[in-house]
Design an enzyme around this catalytic site. Structure first.
Site, PDB file in Angstrom:
ATOM      1  N   ARG A   1      20.692  28.823  84.642  1.00 33.29           N
ATOM      2  CA  ARG A   1      19.697  29.677  85.870  1.00 33.29           C
ATOM      3  C   ARG A   1      19.766  28.483  86.940  1.00 33.29           C
ATOM      4  NH1 ARG A   1      13.013  31.048  85.671  1.00 33.29           N
ATOM      5  NH2 ARG A   1      14.099  32.230  84.821  1.00 33.29           N
TER       6      ARG A   1
ATOM      7  N   LYS B   1      -5.581  28.449  74.639  1.00 28.20           N
ATOM      8  CA  LYS B   1      -3.724  28.535  74.142  1.00 28.20           C
ATOM      9  C   LYS B   1      -4.357  28.930  72.100  1.00 28.20           C
ATOM     10  CE  LYS B   1       0.230  28.353  74.667  1.00 28.20           C
ATOM     11  NZ  LYS B   1       1.892  27.862  75.602  1.00 28.20           N
TER      12      LYS B   1
ATOM     13  N   GLU C   1      14.815  24.097  85.676  1.00 27.16           N
ATOM     14  CA  GLU C   1      15.656  23.265  85.420  1.00 27.16           C
ATOM     15  C   GLU C   1      16.811  23.278  86.801  1.00 27.16           C
ATOM     16  OE1 GLU C   1      14.574  26.213  84.412  1.00 27.16           O
ATOM     17  OE2 GLU C   1      13.895  25.559  82.542  1.00 27.16           O
TER      18      GLU C   1
HETATM   19  C1  LIG Z   1      12.837  29.684  82.444  1.00 30.61           C
HETATM   20  C2  LIG Z   1      12.917  29.029  80.755  1.00 30.61           C
HETATM   21  N1  LIG Z   1      12.259  27.726  80.873  1.00 30.61           N
HETATM   22  C3  LIG Z   1      11.970  27.957  79.864  1.00 30.61           C
HETATM   23  C4  LIG Z   1      11.101  28.186  78.529  1.00 30.61           C
HETATM   24  C5  LIG Z   1      10.742  27.932  77.976  1.00 30.61           C
HETATM   25  N2  LIG Z   1       9.403  28.715  77.828  1.00 30.61           N
HETATM   26  C6  LIG Z   1       8.506  29.245  77.484  1.00 30.61           C
HETATM   27  S1  LIG Z   1       7.601  29.906  77.484  1.00 30.61           S
HETATM   28  C7  LIG Z   1       7.536  28.175  78.219  1.00 30.61           C
HETATM   29  C8  LIG Z   1       5.639  27.646  78.365  1.00 30.61           C
HETATM   30  C9  LIG Z   1       5.177  28.925  79.104  1.00 30.61           C
HETATM   31  O1  LIG Z   1       3.739  27.659  79.645  1.00 30.61           O
HETATM   32  P1  LIG Z   1       3.126  28.949  80.749  1.00 30.61           P
HETATM   33  O2  LIG Z   1       3.516  30.313  81.107  1.00 30.61           O
HETATM   34  O3  LIG Z   1       1.792  28.357  81.521  1.00 30.61           O
HETATM   35  O4  LIG Z   1       2.403  30.402  79.612  1.00 30.61           O
HETATM   36  P2  LIG Z   1       1.355  30.026  77.420  1.00 30.61           P
HETATM   37  O5  LIG Z   1       2.734  29.513  77.126  1.00 30.61           O
HETATM   38  O6  LIG Z   1       0.751  28.522  78.294  1.00 30.61           O
HETATM   39  O7  LIG Z   1       0.712  31.214  77.854  1.00 30.61           O
HETATM   40  C10 LIG Z   1       8.300  27.569  78.399  1.00 30.61           C
HETATM   41  C11 LIG Z   1       8.562  26.569  78.758  1.00 30.61           C
HETATM   42  C12 LIG Z   1      12.163  29.799  79.255  1.00 30.61           C
HETATM   43  N3  LIG Z   1      10.804  30.721  78.662  1.00 30.61           N
HETATM   44  N4  LIG Z   1      11.719  29.597  80.644  1.00 30.61           N
END
Ligand SMILES: Cc1ncc(C[n+]2csc(CCOP(=O)(O)OP(=O)(O)O)c2C)c(N)n1
Length: 654
Positions: free
Chosen positions: A411, A297, A383
């Site tokens: 959700r 990242k 969630e």
């Molecule tokens: C249902 C939901 N909960 C929380 C989020 C907030 N959120 C956005 S990106 C993220 C992290 C995603 O991590 P990953 O899939 O590993 O992708 P990365 O950002 O590491 O590339 C979160 C928790 C979201 N978008 N949707």
């Protein structure tokens, strides 16, 4: 070509030698594979330079640059369907798919979205913003393809944290069972927004740790092949044995037992290696395959690579140092006040447990995780699980506080009903970003929570007028026995003192802030202060208005509201939420239940039944009349209508 950018503090130019000619993936595919790494570098520079000025999902998008280049090169997009999970990491995809020059407008009103939107580009095959949806959507597309006897590839790109989300797991379960041809690209950077949590993360880490084993097996293979005449046969035997070992040691149950083929892992910043892996994946026609790419990242900026937690998303920053460029805040954010107050309450009451679903910083629970690690949990992007987990905690006498963005709790609606409210359990919900979320747009606005929470029996629903009252409400919430919800907006408080101990509020009691006249403005939460200012403005025009801070959408202060209905000519409700089923609807229902619906004119102010775009929150609120001027203007209009009616009525009587 060098693209000049005015006003950028560090690097003033983004190199566009190759990028200037890439207006679609078809242009990218005209390049030689050896040129792709340079394309990726140019994209990375451009993202960095642009984000340093406008802010956005910088770290997440920097980590997926090579993935985007390789996917659009190896696959025939948009004929092949590329589905991005969440979409926050897709800036390189946007740049490659005709939106290069619009990147500086990202998340701004009238600009391109920070996530994926089908109405923005044919390359955004599935709209997103919430996590863990890509596999289900891609599986649906793949099954539809098969039914239509078509032959294109369907590819879902998903992060390691989103893969652990319930829906993604459910899709894996079905995909493995159906043996549908589907390519899943796992963007594994060991991070959610915060460090990824959970058993699946541990499992992926073990695959990473098998790095030594991988290198060893590749070396053995090469050496065997080099032996003249018997080399091929030995190699075949060894490969069979190696595959058996790999199956046992490497991807394990997730892929082997669930019917997925596994390709990996691949260096997610090596475009050539990625293209090779994607081409290999295209050959697998008899079922789903996971391509496991390891990425970093924030790749490409030292500050971002060192602190990729903070760099998931950023505001503007100094390109050289990586230091944020911030205007000094006048008041702490609601999130900060929530986090600090939660710790204060937890210090006094051992039964309080803090919960977040992968948003420790975003919700302010990070402070509780540090101060009370045994009573604080980050459950991951889960969630639904978070709410039912809280229900379980409460059954045993604890007081769980679920800090979840309003939009993400959508959700877990059934869990709120089935697991909490039907059983009248003592679970608390603190909904950050209750209202217009700003640049993140339609998928992130929290405009439905008043409606979805107040409709559920047993739930208490409240919203503070400022950060001081938020502290009172949090205290009231943990002292109350039964389910309760507080919603508060994104951003800074209004600057009231927050140093006195929180006070207990009477549940269902509103606050009279200004008294007089024939009009009552009944405002909820974030709309109370604009309503007060509007009343002051009206007073200057000689129009007096009573202003009520409703505090509770459920139970309503029925005594006060019914008294207003009997004595005022106009009641104006104001809320930062969808009108349908919202606070104003609750007031109308109350009047109807008491036969007063014809006694007083009611005007409801809020968001109409349409999708609210992205952009500056203040600007969006103003667009819907939800600010001081908008409230003032709406009331002036309503008063004129009433005056007209009164004049006509008097003429008829005369
Ligand atoms: C249902 C939901 N909960 C929380 C989020 C907030 N959120 C956005 S990106 C993220 C992290 C995603 O991590 P990953 O899939 O590993 O992708 P990365 O950002 O590491 O590339 C979160 C928790 C979201 N978008 N949707």
């Amino acid at each position: 070509m060098w693209l000049a950018k005015a006003g950028s503090p560090g690097l003033q130019f983004a190199r566009m030698t190759l990028l200037q000619n890439i207006n679609s993936p078809a242009d990218l595919r005209k390049l030689k594979i050896d040129q792709l790494q340079d394309v990726a570098e140019e994209i990375r520079e451009y993202i960095l330079e642009t984000m340093s000025r406008v802010g956005g999902h910088t770290g997440a998008s920097l980590g997926a640059v090579e993935l985007a280049v390789a996917m659009h090169y190896a696959f025939d997009t948009p004929h092949d369907r590329l589905v991005w999970d969440v979409g926050h990491q897709a800036y390189a995809h946007k740049i490659l798919t005709g939106r290069r020059d619009s990147l500086p407008t990202v998340k701004q009103y009238g600009g391109i979205s920070g996530f994926l939107r089908r109405d923005e580009s044919e390359y955004d095959t599935f709209g997103a913003g919430h996590a863990s949806t890509s596999l289900s959507a891609a599986l649906g597309m793949a099954i539809a393809r098969d039914r239509k006897s078509e032959d294109h590839n369907v590819i879902a790109l998903i992060g390691d944290a989103s893969l652990a989300g319930g829906m993604a797991m459910e899709a894996i379960n079905q995909a493995g069972h159906l043996k549908t041809r589907l390519i899943v690209v796992l963007n594994d950077n060991e991070m959610s927004i915060a460090p990824a949590v959970g058993a699946l993360t541990g499992y992926l880490n073990r695959i990473r740790e098998a790095h030594g084993y991988h290198r060893f097996k590749d070396e053995v293979e090469e050496k065997l092949l080099a032996i003249p005449s018997v080399g091929e046969r030995l190699h075949h035997a060894a490969k069979t044995m190696k595959d058996a070992i790999a199956a046992a040691v490497l991807p394990g149950a997730l892929v082997n037992e669930l019917g997925f083929k596994y390709i990996g892992y691949v260096d997610g910043h090596n475009v050539k290696a990625l293209v090779r892996a994607f081409r290999e994946a295209q050959q697998i026609k008899d079922g789903p395959v996971i391509v496991h790419a390891l990425t970093t990242k924030g790749k490409g900026h030292p500050a971002a690579e060192n602190d990729y937690y903070k760099w998931h998303a950023t505001g503007p920053f100094d390109l050289k140092t990586g230091k944020p460029i911030k205007s000094p805040a006048k008041a702490p954010t609601y999130t900060k006040v929530f986090g600090d107050t939660l710790c204060e309450l937890m210090a006094k009451d051992e039964k309080i447990v803090a919960l977040t679903a992968a948003m420790p910083d975003g919700t302010g629970v990070c402070e509780a995780l540090t101060q009370f690690p045994s009573r604080s949990f980050d459950v991951g992007i889960a969630e639904q699980h978070c709410v039912t987990f809280a229900a379980g905690l409460s059954i045993e006498g604890l007081k769980p506080v679920c800090a979840i963005y309003s939009t993400f709790l959508q959700r877990a609606f059934d869990q709120v009903i089935h697991d909490v409210c039907i059983q009248d359990l003592n679970v608390k919900f603190c909904l950050d970003r209750g209202g217009v979320a700003g640049g993140d747009g339609p998928t992130h606005h929290g405009l439905l929570d008043i409606a979805y929470m107040r409709g559920v029996p047993n739930m208490v629903v409240m919203a503070p007028k400022d950060e001081g009252e938020m502290r009172d409400m949090m205290y009231t919430m943990v002292e109350h026995v039964g389910p309760a919800t507080i919603r508060y907006p994104r951003g800074n408080g209004i600057g009231v003192p927050i140093d006195r101990p929180p006070q207990l509020l009477e549940i269902g009691k509103a606050e009279l802030l200004r008294d007089g006249g024939e009009i009552a403005i009944v405002a909820y939460g974030s709309m109370v202060h604009p309503a007060l200012q509007a009343a002051e403005h009206l007073a200057k025009d000689g129009i007096e208005a009573t202003v009520i801070n409703a505090r509770f959408a459920k139970p309503l202060d029925s005594g006060l509201l019914l008294a207003l209905a009997r004595t005022k000519r106009l009641i104006v409700t104001v809320e930062e939420a969808y009108l349908a089923g919202g606070f104003g609807s609750a007031v109308l229902e109350l009047l109807e239940e008491n036969g007063l619906q014809d006694k007083v004119r009611v005007v409801r102010m809020g968001i109409p039944d349409r999708i609210v775009t992205h952009g500056d929150a203040k600007l969006l609120l103003a667009k819907y009349g939800l600010d001081q001027d908008g409230i003032y203007t709406r009331i002036k209009e309503a008063v004129e209508v009433l005056e007209d009616r009164r004049t006509r009525h008097e003429k008829v009587r005369a």
